[in-house]
Scaffold this active site. Sequence first.
Site, PDB file in Angstrom:
ATOM      1  N   ASP A 193      -3.908   2.815  -1.718  1.00 45.21           N
ATOM      2  CA  ASP A 193      -4.790   3.923  -2.135  1.00 45.21           C
ATOM      3  C   ASP A 193      -6.020   3.934  -1.227  1.00 45.21           C
ATOM      4  O   ASP A 193      -7.114   3.526  -1.642  1.00 45.21           O
ATOM      5  CB  ASP A 193      -5.208   3.718  -3.599  1.00 45.21           C
ATOM      6  CG  ASP A 193      -4.001   3.636  -4.519  1.00 45.21           C
ATOM      7  OD1 ASP A 193      -3.414   4.695  -4.807  1.00 45.21           O
ATOM      8  OD2 ASP A 193      -3.633   2.520  -4.920  1.00 45.21           O
ATOM      9  N   GLU A 237       2.515  -7.630  -8.556  1.00 43.60           N
ATOM     10  CA  GLU A 237       1.137  -7.358  -8.122  1.00 43.60           C
ATOM     11  C   GLU A 237       0.221  -8.152  -9.077  1.00 43.60           C
ATOM     12  O   GLU A 237      -0.465  -9.079  -8.676  1.00 43.60           O
ATOM     13  CB  GLU A 237       0.843  -5.856  -8.188  1.00 43.60           C
ATOM     14  CG  GLU A 237      -0.565  -5.470  -7.726  1.00 43.60           C
ATOM     15  CD  GLU A 237      -0.865  -3.972  -7.903  1.00 43.60           C
ATOM     16  OE1 GLU A 237      -0.161  -3.298  -8.680  1.00 43.60           O
ATOM     17  OE2 GLU A 237      -1.831  -3.493  -7.266  1.00 43.60           O
TER      18      GLU A 237
HETATM   19  N1  ADE Z   1      -0.911   3.426  -8.679  1.00 41.94           N
HETATM   20  C1  ADE Z   1      -1.676   3.586  -7.591  1.00 41.94           C
HETATM   21  N2  ADE Z   1      -1.937   2.417  -7.015  1.00 41.94           N
HETATM   22  C2  ADE Z   1      -1.303   1.472  -7.748  1.00 41.94           C
HETATM   23  C3  ADE Z   1      -1.181   0.068  -7.664  1.00 41.94           C
HETATM   24  N3  ADE Z   1      -1.779  -0.639  -6.699  1.00 41.94           N
HETATM   25  N4  ADE Z   1      -0.455  -0.568  -8.606  1.00 41.94           N
HETATM   26  C4  ADE Z   1       0.130   0.120  -9.578  1.00 41.94           C
HETATM   27  N5  ADE Z   1       0.058   1.438  -9.696  1.00 41.94           N
HETATM   28  C5  ADE Z   1      -0.654   2.119  -8.783  1.00 41.94           C
HETATM   29 ZN    ZN Z   2       0.922   0.993  -5.069  1.00 43.92          ZN
END
Ligand code: ADE
Ligand code: ZN
Length: 338
Positions: free
Chosen positions: A280, A201
Amino acid sequence: MTMTIEKFINGIPKAELHVHIEGTFEPELMFKIAQRNNIKIKFKSVEELRKAYDFNNLQEFLDIYYDGTSVLIHEQDFYDMTWAYIEKLHSQNVIHAEIFFDPQTHTDRGIQFSTVITGIHKALINAEKEFGMSAKLIMCFLRHLDEEQAFQTLEHSLAYKDWIEAVGLDSSEVGHPPSKFQRVFKKAQDEGFLTVAHAGEEGPPEYVWEAIDLLNVARIDHGNRALEDDALVQLLAQKQIPLTVCPLSNLKLRVVDKLKNHPLKRMMNNNLLVTINSDDPAYFGGHLNENYIKLAKALYLTKGDIYLLAKNSFNASFLSDAEKLNYIKQVDDYQKQS
Ligand code: ADE
Ligand code: ZN
């Protein structure tokens, strides 16, 4: 009769494979639960809280996200948060969900593991009963905490093995490589859990390699930066290791500068098994259908692409082969009649 891409997306049966239950917690419900638990929130109103949802990176988001969970005390609170999300899924024709929860966020505040998981689990049972929706839980370890704390969390979870399908790894990625949790994941696998991990990410392709080689993951969560490494792309394609991609999350956390530059189409062109997810949704401006629609518009995705992505969402899931076939038939039937 031609159906708009938006309508096609709204109606197509689909699965969500990358969502944090704490990330579905909408400000309105947060304020309501805060009031009944007599807890003060830092922000004066829902509007003020929403205004704070402006992030430059993952860490800025995580700080606010962990803060938001502080109003969750009782089993009913976890139930209500989960149920609100289930109703949203149902309204968006999401018929299966694999949902992360972060027990350490709560146990570190003195909330019992049993309170957290029982509230969530009861809502998932009701989702099956009310809507015929299936759901699985994935327990995430917070990677900014140490190995010992992850082992303790795994120990807590063993009494609830039947309610948990897999373990995962989330929170601050850079500086906390998968290798830090190799032994915990080995124990989790010995206990019968499947494994997944957030990787690539913000972290480098090496973290994706580690997730595959050291944690034995069945899926990579995000995986954007895997594209920087040709040999890794080749492996992901050859083994069809799914990537659970989260477009609006990537935009809000500045993993991509604009949706037009999102790598999803490039991933598809490289024959990667990719799925669209919301991560999220309460924080990133959209649930699953909005993720599909906004990305489809930005990348000029076709109905054929959407059909493939919806099928991928089941193929990449932890459902049995028979269940996958049954769900994919529903996708096929939808596609034929639209
Ligand atoms: N916890 C919630 N969303 C997240 C994300 N995008 N990357 C890492 N941890 C997370
Ligand atoms: Zn996540």
